[in-house]
Design a protein around this motif. Structure first.
Motif, PDB file in Angstrom:
ATOM      1  N   LEU A 273       0.829  -1.207   0.000  1.00  0.00           N
ATOM      2  CA  LEU A 273       0.000   0.000   0.000  1.00  0.00           C
ATOM      3  C   LEU A 273       0.864   1.257   0.000  1.00  0.00           C
ATOM      4  N   ALA A 274       1.952   1.225   0.776  1.00  0.00           N
ATOM      5  CA  ALA A 274       2.861   2.370   0.789  1.00  0.00           C
ATOM      6  C   ALA A 274       3.467   2.596  -0.595  1.00  0.00           C
ATOM      7  N   LYS A 275       3.839   1.498  -1.235  1.00  0.00           N
ATOM      8  CA  LYS A 275       4.409   1.578  -2.581  1.00  0.00           C
ATOM      9  C   LYS A 275       3.395   2.160  -3.563  1.00  0.00           C
ATOM     10  N   ASP A 276       2.141   1.691  -3.480  1.00  0.00           N
ATOM     11  CA  ASP A 276       1.098   2.188  -4.379  1.00  0.00           C
ATOM     12  C   ASP A 276       0.818   3.672  -4.147  1.00  0.00           C
ATOM     13  N   ASP A 277       0.969   4.106  -2.878  1.00  0.00           N
ATOM     14  CA  ASP A 277       0.726   5.520  -2.543  1.00  0.00           C
ATOM     15  C   ASP A 277       1.884   6.421  -2.960  1.00  0.00           C
ATOM     16  N   GLY A 278       3.006   5.809  -3.364  1.00  0.00           N
ATOM     17  CA  GLY A 278       4.185   6.588  -3.677  1.00  0.00           C
ATOM     18  C   GLY A 278       4.885   7.111  -2.440  1.00  0.00           C
ATOM     19  N   SER A 279       4.627   6.477  -1.290  1.00  0.00           N
ATOM     20  CA  SER A 279       5.219   6.908  -0.027  1.00  0.00           C
ATOM     21  C   SER A 279       6.629   6.332   0.127  1.00  0.00           C
ATOM     22  N   ASP A 280       7.492   7.083   0.794  1.00  0.00           N
ATOM     23  CA  ASP A 280       8.842   6.612   1.089  1.00  0.00           C
ATOM     24  C   ASP A 280       8.888   5.800   2.373  1.00  0.00           C
ATOM     25  N   LEU A 281       7.782   5.837   3.135  1.00  0.00           N
ATOM     26  CA  LEU A 281       7.728   5.148   4.420  1.00  0.00           C
ATOM     27  C   LEU A 281       6.468   4.287   4.503  1.00  0.00           C
ATOM     28  N   VAL A 282       6.576   3.173   5.240  1.00  0.00           N
ATOM     29  CA  VAL A 282       5.407   2.379   5.603  1.00  0.00           C
ATOM     30  C   VAL A 282       4.923   2.918   6.941  1.00  0.00           C
ATOM     31  N   LEU A 283       3.673   3.428   6.962  1.00  0.00           N
ATOM     32  CA  LEU A 283       3.161   4.151   8.114  1.00  0.00           C
ATOM     33  C   LEU A 283       2.035   3.389   8.806  1.00  0.00           C
ATOM     34  N   GLU A 284       1.618   3.891   9.969  1.00  0.00           N
ATOM     35  CA  GLU A 284       0.531   3.285  10.726  1.00  0.00           C
ATOM     36  C   GLU A 284      -0.738   3.166   9.882  1.00  0.00           C
ATOM     37  N   GLU A 285      -1.035   4.200   9.092  1.00  0.00           N
ATOM     38  CA  GLU A 285      -2.260   4.161   8.280  1.00  0.00           C
ATOM     39  C   GLU A 285      -2.220   3.021   7.265  1.00  0.00           C
ATOM     40  N   HIS A 286      -1.024   2.709   6.762  1.00  0.00           N
ATOM     41  CA  HIS A 286      -0.897   1.590   5.821  1.00  0.00           C
ATOM     42  C   HIS A 286      -1.169   0.268   6.528  1.00  0.00           C
ATOM     43  N   VAL A 287      -0.743   0.149   7.788  1.00  0.00           N
ATOM     44  CA  VAL A 287      -0.984  -1.078   8.558  1.00  0.00           C
ATOM     45  C   VAL A 287      -2.478  -1.263   8.797  1.00  0.00           C
ATOM     46  N   ARG A 288      -3.161  -0.197   9.162  1.00  0.00           N
ATOM     47  CA  ARG A 288      -4.607  -0.306   9.431  1.00  0.00           C
ATOM     48  C   ARG A 288      -5.364  -0.706   8.155  1.00  0.00           C
ATOM     49  N   ASP A 289      -5.012  -0.100   7.049  1.00  0.00           N
ATOM     50  CA  ASP A 289      -5.654  -0.472   5.786  1.00  0.00           C
ATOM     51  C   ASP A 289      -5.284  -1.899   5.382  1.00  0.00           C
ATOM     52  N   ALA A 290      -4.028  -2.281   5.658  1.00  0.00           N
ATOM     53  CA  ALA A 290      -3.565  -3.621   5.290  1.00  0.00           C
ATOM     54  C   ALA A 290      -4.269  -4.694   6.093  1.00  0.00           C
ATOM     55  N   ARG A 291      -4.593  -4.383   7.343  1.00  0.00           N
ATOM     56  CA  ARG A 291      -5.301  -5.367   8.168  1.00  0.00           C
ATOM     57  C   ARG A 291      -6.650  -5.707   7.547  1.00  0.00           C
ATOM     58  N   GLU A 292      -7.381  -4.677   7.147  1.00  0.00           N
ATOM     59  CA  GLU A 292      -8.690  -4.916   6.530  1.00  0.00           C
ATOM     60  C   GLU A 292      -8.539  -5.686   5.222  1.00  0.00           C
ATOM     61  N   GLN A 293      -7.535  -5.334   4.428  1.00  0.00           N
ATOM     62  CA  GLN A 293      -7.323  -6.019   3.157  1.00  0.00           C
ATOM     63  C   GLN A 293      -6.916  -7.466   3.377  1.00  0.00           C
ATOM     64  N   ALA A 294      -6.119  -7.734   4.426  1.00  0.00           N
ATOM     65  CA  ALA A 294      -5.707  -9.111   4.728  1.00  0.00           C
ATOM     66  C   ALA A 294      -6.916  -9.964   5.089  1.00  0.00           C
ATOM     67  N   ASP A 295      -7.854  -9.381   5.851  1.00  0.00           N
ATOM     68  CA  ASP A 295      -9.079 -10.108   6.198  1.00  0.00           C
ATOM     69  C   ASP A 295      -9.882 -10.442   4.944  1.00  0.00           C
ATOM     70  N   ILE A 296     -10.010  -9.455   4.056  1.00  0.00           N
ATOM     71  CA  ILE A 296     -10.777  -9.658   2.826  1.00  0.00           C
ATOM     72  C   ILE A 296     -10.104 -10.705   1.942  1.00  0.00           C
ATOM     73  N   ASP A 297      -8.782 -10.613   1.814  1.00  0.00           N
ATOM     74  CA  ASP A 297      -8.044 -11.566   0.978  1.00  0.00           C
ATOM     75  C   ASP A 297      -8.196 -12.987   1.506  1.00  0.00           C
ATOM     76  N   ARG A 298      -8.085 -13.125   2.831  1.00  0.00           N
ATOM     77  CA  ARG A 298      -8.200 -14.466   3.417  1.00  0.00           C
ATOM     78  C   ARG A 298      -9.584 -15.048   3.176  1.00  0.00           C
ATOM     79  N   PHE A 299     -10.611 -14.228   3.396  1.00  0.00           N
ATOM     80  CA  PHE A 299     -11.972 -14.710   3.225  1.00  0.00           C
ATOM     81  C   PHE A 299     -12.278 -14.978   1.754  1.00  0.00           C
ATOM     82  N   SER A 300     -11.745 -14.138   0.879  1.00  0.00           N
ATOM     83  CA  SER A 300     -11.943 -14.354  -0.564  1.00  0.00           C
ATOM     84  C   SER A 300     -11.333 -15.683  -0.995  1.00  0.00           C
ATOM     85  N   LYS A 301     -10.177 -16.006  -0.449  1.00  0.00           N
ATOM     86  CA  LYS A 301      -9.518 -17.267  -0.789  1.00  0.00           C
ATOM     87  C   LYS A 301     -10.344 -18.451  -0.324  1.00  0.00           C
TER      88      LYS A 301
END
Length: 410
Positions: A273-301
């Motif tokens: 997500l940080a890479k897609d945002d063009g950010s130089d840092l992986v931040l707390e907001e990326h972790v929070r968004d990643a948690r939701e995406q990880a849940d969705i990915d797991r359930f989708s699988k």
């Protein structure tokens, strides 16, 4: 392609990844060096002691490993057997190993075919193993011939073995030598299950032939999860991860019964997500968004290969649970919502009994939970109540990736 487009592609291919240096370290399938395996020293020793006879051509002990998802069961089994294979070569022992994911390979015949193809070298054995066209017994015969021709010992990892549709394969593999199917090759089984009640499903003949040892992998605590991620931190460029990222990812995963798999998923997704945002840092907001995406990915699988009717039953339950304090719902309540949903989707409605069968299948696959209660009606029989194992919004987002469900709420 225009010169401008080609130039843009060239710049992408030539550029260095701004976030990751070795993303493979965050891959669940990656088997890291032993120093990166945290909090599992006792489990490694226990399994290695059972496997040890195989190094010099003896029969390894059959083992059943229990533990919740993400507690390192598969990782330790792969690491120990990989190490055993390497040391056996030094001893002149032909030891081979095979890994079967029973969520994907669910029938006895599929397991035997995959094992035969994994252990075979057609140029040496002159044995073919077609993907279909033979009886199960014929596939077994080819497997036994392959093992005796090529190997002194084999170790077979059956991951999520509780997802197998039948357990006859356990008896066949564990009794192959005793039954005279194998002349020289020894077979060891490492069975892995998330369900500690798995053995209750085995009949006495299987238990007798297995003669297994068993142990349980405890969940990781938050400190261990942080340490696991610290030992994979070199997947990223130095200084890319902000200070709060790993503690927050560990805290989220600790809430999910200490799931290291989820912790690494969150960390990897946060980097993406940080890479897609063009950010130089992986931040707390990326972790929070990643948690939701990880849940969705797991359930989708979990749901990706499920039929539309099964998805409709689960979706109906998610609609009931969304925004309500009530967590468990009866078959009748779900069926009423399901009938409305099938009209919206313009698909046939199953009977209540057949819809309940679909729900029971999803409970077996750990997509939802089920409890039994004494009914309140005149007959006062047992009534099934179902509940989601994930947030309703996550479930809906995962199912809505199926085009049929994408417009349900519009």
């Amino acid at each position: 392609m225009s010169d401008e487009s080609q130039s843009s592609l060239d710049s992408i291919w030539q550029s260095e990844d701004p976030i990751f240096t070795n993303k493979e370290l965050l891959d669940i399938e990656h088997i890291p060096d032993e120093e990166r395996i945290i909090g599992r020293d006792d489990e490694i020793s226990n399994l290695a002691n059972g496997v040890h006879p195989a190094i010099r051509g003896g029969k390894p002990r059959n083992t059943i490993i229990y533990g919740k998802t993400g507690t390192g069961k598969s990782l330790v089994a792969k690491h120990v057997t990989q190490s055993a294979e390497r040391f056996a070569q030094k001893e002149g022992t032909h030891l081979a190993r095979a890994y079967i994911d029973c969520t994907q390979t669910t029938t006895e015949t599929q397991v035997v075919i995959k094992l035969a193809r994994s252990f075979n070298d057609p140029e040496k054995t002159d044995i073919s193993v077609p993907l279909s066209g033979l009886s199960t017994n014929a596939y077994y015969d080819r497997l036994w011939n392959i093992l005796d021709a090529l190997h002194d010992v084999v170790i077979i990892i059956l991951d999520e073995i509780d997802k197998l549709q039948e357990n006859n394969v356990l008896m066949q593999l564990s009794r192959a030598g005793e039954a005279g199917k194998l002349e020289s090759c020894k077979v060891g089984i490492v069975a892995i299950s998330n369900k500690i009640s798995f053995k209750d499903s085995l009949d006495e003949r299987v238990l007798s032939s297995l003669q297994e040892r068993e142990f349980i992998f405890p969940p990781y605590d938050a400190n261990q999860l942080r340490e696991i991620m610290r030992h994979r931190e070199d997947a990223f460029h130095e200084g890319v991860i902000s200070d709060e990222v790993i503690p927050l990812a560990a805290a989220f995963a600790a809430q999910e019964h200490g799931d290291a798999r989820k912790a690494l998923d969150i960390l990897r997704n946060a980097g993406e997500l940080a890479k897609d945002d063009g950010s130089d840092l992986v931040l707390e907001e990326h972790v929070r968004d990643a948690r939701e995406q990880a849940d969705i990915d797991r359930f989708s699988k979990l749901l990706q290969d499920q039929p539309t009717q099964s998805k409709a039953a689960v979706y109906a339950l998610s609609l009931l649970a969304d925004g309500q304090k009530q967590e468990e719902f009866s078959t009748r309540e779900i069926y009423e919502q399901y009938e409305q949903l099938t009209k919206t989707l313009d698909i046939d409605s199953l009977s209540q009994r057949r819809m309940a069968d679909r729900l029971n299948e999803q409970a077996f696959l750990d997509i939802l939970g089920i409890t039994d209660r004494v009914g309140r009606g005149r007959g006062k029989g047992m009534t099934n109540f179902y509940y989601l194992l994930e947030d309703p919004k996550v479930v809906q987002t995962a199912i809505e990736s199926d085009q049929r469900f994408s417009d349900v709420k519009s």
